[in-house]
Enzyme design. Structure first.
Site, PDB file in Angstrom:
ATOM      1  N   THR A 212       0.791  -1.279   0.032  1.00 17.58           N
ATOM      2  CA  THR A 212       0.063  -0.008  -0.063  1.00 17.58           C
ATOM      3  C   THR A 212       0.772   1.284  -0.088  1.00 17.58           C
ATOM      4  O   THR A 212       1.272   1.735  -1.059  1.00 17.58           O
ATOM      5  CB  THR A 212      -0.892  -0.078   1.415  1.00 17.58           C
ATOM      6  OG1 THR A 212      -0.284  -0.188   2.426  1.00 17.58           O
ATOM      7  CG2 THR A 212      -1.938  -1.094   1.007  1.00 17.58           C
TER       8      THR A 212
ATOM      9  N   THR B  85       1.360  -8.897  12.149  1.00 20.24           N
ATOM     10  CA  THR B  85       1.669  -7.609  11.136  1.00 20.24           C
ATOM     11  C   THR B  85       0.478  -7.140  10.318  1.00 20.24           C
ATOM     12  O   THR B  85      -0.404  -7.586  10.423  1.00 20.24           O
ATOM     13  CB  THR B  85       2.657  -7.738  10.364  1.00 20.24           C
ATOM     14  OG1 THR B  85       2.893  -6.354   9.832  1.00 20.24           O
ATOM     15  CG2 THR B  85       2.648  -8.719   9.314  1.00 20.24           C
TER      16      THR B  85
ATOM     17  N   SER C 260      -5.593   6.315  -0.148  1.00 23.58           N
ATOM     18  CA  SER C 260      -6.124   5.364  -0.898  1.00 23.58           C
ATOM     19  C   SER C 260      -5.730   3.895  -0.204  1.00 23.58           C
ATOM     20  O   SER C 260      -4.879   3.802   0.890  1.00 23.58           O
ATOM     21  CB  SER C 260      -5.412   5.362  -2.219  1.00 23.58           C
ATOM     22  OG  SER C 260      -3.834   5.358  -2.120  1.00 23.58           O
TER      23      SER C 260
END
EC number: 2.3.1.35
Lengths: 408, 408
Positions: free
Chosen positions: B156, B193, B408
């Site tokens: 990301t 995580t 986003s």
């Protein structure tokens, strides 16, 4: 820049009979900056206070606690900025005591009747010679109407000086309450703030004075955070000179309740002022947690939101990326929290319910509130009757800038 | 930029027999970004995992837990980026199940044999139609040697893709362990995580596999933090296909210890890679707390240092303003901590002892270490025999920039 905060005019700060204040430039900070404050108290004044719970508490905190515990009557407070005298070991203790001794010599009292305070960089030796050399000028400067200059003299990274006066009629007498505070970063008080001093000319018995300052701290300085860093030097002191003639001897009396309310109001203003002047702050955020089972869980959730760098940077950007608030609520450590039962509001806008975004929520409503400089996040837990309110600020480029360069 | 971190070459990432990976661009993120990963497992593979403890855990986390608990054999994992499907209530649950059903239809298995994962923005509806439309392309793309592209597809705000392969000989068989992870912000795992996937071709019985992934997580992903924000979507999955012929049936066996060591090594690399690629990171900081009474107090002190914005900004500035570390140790919440007994080191430099700055400490020594990109903070508590190690990064302008703009 500070969020909707200005310093009161010098004339709005009322003297408190029995308190004189003098400031000086001792050269601890860079030239041209006042860095030393002496507050002399008339005989008979009572002092109570709350201090940081940081285990690395500063030497002056330890010495101030000792001197208060001796009960021999406090005659003066001395505050230096530019150096915290924290993380300074035994030498720091000697330096704090030497500061008290030097001022006691000038005022003709015992060293144990002086309370020392320091704020500034940690783990640097206190320049006690500079302080001793600066004290005569501070003593010569002492005046009752010097609160405005005093509020400026205790600033470190503060942009705006913090001060407030209020008066209240108690038993037919006019009682004055005036306070000052400093603080901008390393703000997550735990029993007190960076430094706060409130004085009143009411007469308040010692155990009641301690109760009053503790209650005021719990509803003001213990409800703020800028960066989650609890200082080594936090202290909030409440001084009662008794000069007004109003006397408070009973915690159940109307006079106690009146004075407690005013002291808490002044303390809350001073605490909120620290957040409004938080390092790099562009927004002042009130966090209300309602309907919790106890205060501890309300504050856990409130501080999880208040400390989240993701929440704080979203507010800086005026970006209603409000899922970050849900995430913070979720990791706050309330193990049996039913996330489907809670509601999240931004001011009057319902943002989330039933575990997700509210059907009525419109991005433009969130955007409208996020653009304000004063914003309230309200979380209704629907699992009990306890509420708690905290105050914090956003997290900006300037916070990083200030703290990547601050060493003075 | 990431701190001393590069993605392994595609050829260094070894296929794990029994695992095929396919990626696609489903249009959840902006055009040109891969955002969908399917990992298909041969029949007989076992899967164990650990998940976030965030109460606002994402819908896919809940569904993945359910499907694992059913014990019906897992045949595929599906990961989308760009949307976390967290804080999405009942609709989020329906969307996660619909994703599984769509993939099950393509692979000819049951929906309950699919584990779904999502990462991205919180409190936005999952674009499940886009995912369903993208799945055929991901399935068509499936190959055993596709770990490099898979590591990229799950990113990301990550700048660098995170992956590692290791081989070990167990009982005369060559066993391969290959893993990938993603994460850069909202990193303070609590059981796992952001997202991590490790596969081996050893055969490991289900309860042993769960033990192995829990142990690996506790020594890797549960020891890192970027910003103290525990994600709603954390998950670490360990897959054992059994295709190598090496079989592990006993937690006391040499083979178990060998495989545990390699899995933990891969997990530690993947976890540290997340910190090295932490949002805005310029420094990788190892925090070692030694001589504590128990792991809990070591981690309390370690995380207090790791989460302090003041410590993190000082490291960003390469400024040895190390009193801030003492303050963080002091407020970590270890109530009976004797600060005069502890020692603070920066790499090999003794900084503080006896409650203050060490007599031998020179500012230039601190400055020298602070200028490095990899730095170790070591706190020797001298009150017990337990040690703990954490990893974190500094706090820069770019952290604020990234998080004031990321949606986003």
């Amino acid at each position: 820049m500070p969020v909707n905060l200005t310093t009161p005019a010098a004339g709005e700060l009322l003297p408190v009979a029995g308190v004189s204040l003098g400031i000086a430039e001792a050269g601890i900070k860079r030239p041209g900056r006042k860095d030393l404050l002496v507050m002399q108290l008339d005989e008979g004044a009572r002092v109570a206070g709350v201090f940081t719970t940081n285990r690395f508490c500063a030497a002056p905190v330890t010495v101030a606690r000792e001197h208060l515990a001796q009960g021999g009557g406090i005659r003066a407070l001395v505050v230096n900025t530019g150096n915290a005298n924290a993380g300074t070991g035994e030498q720091g203790m000697r330096d704090a005591r030497a500061t008290c001794a030097a001022l006691a010599g000038l005022l003709g009292c015992k060293a144990s009747q002086i309370l020392p305070f320091s704020t500034g960089v940690i783990m640097e030796p206190l320049p006690v010679d500079k302080i001793a050399a600066g004290l005569p000028a501070a003593v010569a400067n002492m005046r009752a109407d010097n609160w405005f200059d005093a509020a400026h003299a205790i600033m470190t990274t503060d942009i705006v000086a913090k001060a407030m006066s209020k008066q209240v009629q108690i038993g037919g007498k006019t009682v004055t309450v005036t306070g000052i505070s400093k603080g901008s970063g390393m703000i997550h008080p735990n029993m007190a703030t960076m430094l706060g001093y409130i004085a009143t000319d009411a007469a308040v018995a010692q155990p009641l004075l301690q109760q009053m300052v503790s209650e005021a701290a719990n509803r003001s300085f213990n409800c703020i955070t800028v960066d989650g860093d609890t200082s080594t030097n936090d202290a909030l002191m409440l001084i009662a000179t008794g000069k007004s003639g109003a006397e408070i001897t009973d915690a159940g009396s109307a006079g106690y309740a009146q004075l407690q309310a005013v002291v808490t109001e002044v303390a809350t203003h001073l605490a909120q002022a620290i957040v409004r002047d938080g390092e790099g702050a562009t927004k002042f955020i009130t966090i209300k947690i309602e309907g919790g089972r106890d205060e501890a869980e309300c504050k856990k959730i409130g501080y999880a939101i208040a400390h989240s760098p993701l929440v704080k940077t979203a507010f800086f950007a005026s970006d209603p990326n409000l899922g970050r608030i849900l995430a913070a609520i979720g990791y706050a450590g309330v193990g049996d929290l039913d996330v489907a039962a809670l509601k999240l509001y931004l001011d009057d806008v319902l943002v989330a319910e039933n575990g997700g975004r509210a059907a009525s929520y419109q991005e433009e409503d969130g955007q409208r509130v996020m653009k304000q400089s004063d914003i309230t996040i309200r979380v209704v837990l629907n699992r009990g009757a306890v509420n708690a309110t905290l105050w914090t600020c956003d997290f900006s480029y300037d916070y990083v800038k200030i703290n990547a360069s601050y060493r003075s």
